[in-house]
Design an enzyme around this catalytic site. Sequence first.
Site, short mmCIF file in Angstrom:
data_model
loop_
_atom_site.label_atom_id
_atom_site.label_comp_id
_atom_site.label_asym_id
_atom_site.label_seq_id
_atom_site.Cartn_x
_atom_site.Cartn_y
_atom_site.Cartn_z
N CYS A 139 85.96 87.95 -81.33
CA CYS A 139 84.79 87.10 -81.10
C CYS A 139 85.14 86.12 -79.99
CB CYS A 139 84.45 86.34 -82.39
SG CYS A 139 82.96 85.32 -82.28
N GLY A 143 82.70 88.51 -85.35
CA GLY A 143 81.76 88.69 -84.24
C GLY A 143 80.51 87.85 -84.37
N GLU A 144 79.85 87.66 -83.24
CA GLU A 144 78.58 86.93 -83.22
C GLU A 144 77.47 87.95 -82.94
OE1 GLU A 144 76.99 84.14 -83.85
OE2 GLU A 144 75.21 84.96 -82.87
N CYS A 195 84.91 79.15 -82.66
CA CYS A 195 84.80 78.15 -83.74
C CYS A 195 86.20 77.81 -84.25
CB CYS A 195 83.92 78.68 -84.88
SG CYS A 195 82.23 79.01 -84.36
N SER A 209 74.83 79.01 -88.95
CA SER A 209 76.07 78.28 -89.20
C SER A 209 75.92 76.88 -88.65
CB SER A 209 77.24 79.00 -88.52
OG SER A 209 77.39 80.28 -89.09
N LEU A 210 75.70 75.94 -89.54
CA LEU A 210 75.41 74.56 -89.12
C LEU A 210 76.70 73.73 -89.09
CD1 LEU A 210 73.03 72.73 -88.36
CD2 LEU A 210 72.69 72.27 -90.79
N HIS A 211 77.33 73.59 -90.24
CA HIS A 211 78.66 72.97 -90.38
C HIS A 211 78.79 71.51 -89.97
CE1 HIS A 211 79.65 77.02 -91.33
NE2 HIS A 211 79.89 77.44 -90.11
N CYS A 258 79.75 93.32 -96.15
CA CYS A 258 79.80 92.35 -95.06
C CYS A 258 80.33 93.09 -93.83
CB CYS A 258 80.72 91.20 -95.45
SG CYS A 258 80.98 90.01 -94.14
N CYS A 275 87.77 79.35 -87.62
CA CYS A 275 87.58 80.78 -87.88
C CYS A 275 88.72 81.62 -87.31
CB CYS A 275 86.25 81.21 -87.28
SG CYS A 275 85.87 82.95 -87.53
N ASN A 299 87.91 78.10 -95.84
CA ASN A 299 89.08 78.92 -96.12
C ASN A 299 90.14 78.54 -95.11
OD1 ASN A 299 89.47 81.10 -98.03
ND2 ASN A 299 87.50 81.88 -97.28
N SER A 343 73.89 86.35 -89.77
CA SER A 343 74.40 85.00 -89.59
C SER A 343 74.74 84.75 -88.12
CB SER A 343 75.64 84.81 -90.46
OG SER A 343 76.19 83.53 -90.27
N CYS A 364 86.93 85.51 -92.87
CA CYS A 364 86.68 86.27 -91.64
C CYS A 364 87.93 86.47 -90.79
CB CYS A 364 85.68 85.53 -90.78
SG CYS A 364 84.27 84.95 -91.68
N GLU A 415 87.39 94.80 -89.75
CA GLU A 415 87.37 94.69 -91.20
C GLU A 415 85.95 94.54 -91.74
OE1 GLU A 415 90.09 91.18 -91.00
OE2 GLU A 415 88.59 90.26 -92.29
N1 SAH Z 1 79.23 84.61 -85.83
C1 SAH Z 1 78.42 84.44 -87.02
C2 SAH Z 1 79.05 85.13 -88.25
C3 SAH Z 1 80.32 84.47 -88.65
S1 SAH Z 1 81.02 84.62 -90.24
C4 SAH Z 1 78.22 82.98 -87.31
O1 SAH Z 1 78.85 82.17 -86.65
O2 SAH Z 1 77.41 82.65 -88.15
C5 SAH Z 1 79.98 83.94 -91.43
C6 SAH Z 1 80.19 82.46 -91.78
O3 SAH Z 1 81.53 82.13 -92.16
C7 SAH Z 1 79.84 81.53 -90.65
O4 SAH Z 1 79.04 80.49 -91.15
C8 SAH Z 1 81.19 81.00 -90.20
O5 SAH Z 1 81.05 79.78 -89.54
C9 SAH Z 1 81.91 80.92 -91.53
N2 SAH Z 1 83.37 80.87 -91.45
C10 SAH Z 1 84.20 81.44 -90.56
N3 SAH Z 1 85.48 81.17 -90.83
C11 SAH Z 1 85.48 80.41 -91.94
C12 SAH Z 1 86.49 79.81 -92.73
N4 SAH Z 1 87.79 79.94 -92.41
N5 SAH Z 1 86.11 79.10 -93.80
C13 SAH Z 1 84.80 78.96 -94.13
N6 SAH Z 1 83.80 79.51 -93.45
C14 SAH Z 1 84.13 80.21 -92.35
#
Ligand code: SAH
Length: 346
Positions: A113, A160-161, A117, A215-217, A106, A120, A291, A192, A334, A93
Site C-alpha cells: 500500500c 491496500g487502498e 498510515c 477510516s477516520l481515526h 477480508c 499500519c 493492534n 473501507s 493488516c 493475505e
Molecule cells: N485502505 C483502507 C483499508 C485498510 S484496513 C482504509 O484505509 O480504510 C481496514 C482498517 O484497519 C482501516 O480503518 C485501517 O486504518 C485500520 N488499521 C490498519 N492497521 C491497523 C492497526 N495496526 N490497528 C488498528 N487498526 C488498523
Amino acid sequence: MEKTEVKSLYAEELSEALKELGQPPYRARQVFGWLHQKLATDFSQMANVPKSLQRQLQERFSLAALKPVEVKESSIDQTRKYLFRLEDGNVIESVWMKYRHGNSVCVSSQVGCRMGCKFCASTLDGLERNLTAAEMLEQVYRIQALTGERVSHVVLMGSGEPFDNYGPVVRFIRLLTDERGLNISQRNITLSTCGIVPGIRRFAGEGLAVTLALSLHATTDQVRKALMPIANRYPLPEVLEACKEYFSVTGRRVTFEYSLIRGVNDSPQEAASLSRLLGGLHGHVNLIPVNPVRERDFARSHRKSIEDFQKILEKNKIPATIRREMGQDIQGACGQLRRSFLQKGG
Ligand code: SAH
C-alpha cells in the site's frame, strides 16, 4: 501478448469473446458458471465443455488460481489467516472469520500500500502493485473451496487502498454479486477507504448498495495528518461531506472506523468532539483497539478508556461498537502475517 484473465471478465464480455470463437451464448453461460459458481481452477475441469473449446480457451485466456502457502488458525475464535502466492510470486493475505450471521472474508486490494498510515503494517514496504479483479475474487473463491463453507460477507479491509485501485475493485464487486456467480448480496459487502474524496464520490454513483467504511481515526486535521498522510490531500470537512453524499445517494449508513491509540486520540474530549463531528451524519462508529505493529511505537488504549469513549458517543446518540478482536493470536492486523513471512525470506 499478455493473455486476458478470464475470471476478470463480466458475463457479457465473456459471451462476446466466445461469440468471436463461434460459440453460442449457452457456452458462455456454462463457462461463467464453471468459473464463478463451481470455482474451477483449470479449463480441463469444465466437464460439459468440449475438449477442443477447452484448448481454445486455454490458448486465449489465463486462469489464475491462488496457491495457499500458509494458513494459520486461531485457537480462540476459529479465524483463519491465509497467505496466498500470486502467479508472479508476490504474496498477499486474506482472513476468514466466522460470525453468527455467516462467514466473512477480508480481502486485500493491492500488494502492499502507498497510503503510509503510521499505525499500519501493510504500508511499511510501500506499494508493490495493484491486484486484478480475478485476484480479488480468487481470495474469496479459494477460501470458500478450502473451507467447504459458503462465504456470505466480504469486507475490503485487507492490505491496500481500494480507491487507489478503483476500476478493478468495482469490477470485483460486480462479479462477486452477480447472480450467475457466487451471488453475494451487495448489502453484505463493505469497502473501507482512508478517505480519497473523488473515489467516494464516484463510488456513490455506481448504483451499488455497498456499505462504505471511512477510516477516520482522529477528530482534527492536525491529529489526522500526523497519523494518515492522505489527510494532507483531503481535509476532514471535505471527507465528511463526501460521506454525507454517499449516504444521501445510496441510503447506506456509513461506518466510521476509529482506531484507539493510547494518548494520541482516545481522550474523553475527543469522544465528545467526535460526537459533534458525526452528529446528523446517520453513521455508526466502529472502535478498533489499535493492534500494535512492531516497527511503530503506538500502544493500545486501556480497556477503561475504550469503554468510556464508547459511552460518551452513545450518550450523544452516536451508535458505537467496539470491534471484537478476531485472530489476535495469529497476527490478525493488516499486513502483519505477510510481513513476517517476507522477513523470514519467504
Ligand atoms: N485502505 C483502507 C483499508 C485498510 S484496513 C482504509 O484505509 O480504510 C481496514 C482498517 O484497519 C482501516 O480503518 C485501517 O486504518 C485500520 N488499521 C490498519 N492497521 C491497523 C492497526 N495496526 N490497528 C488498528 N487498526 C488498523
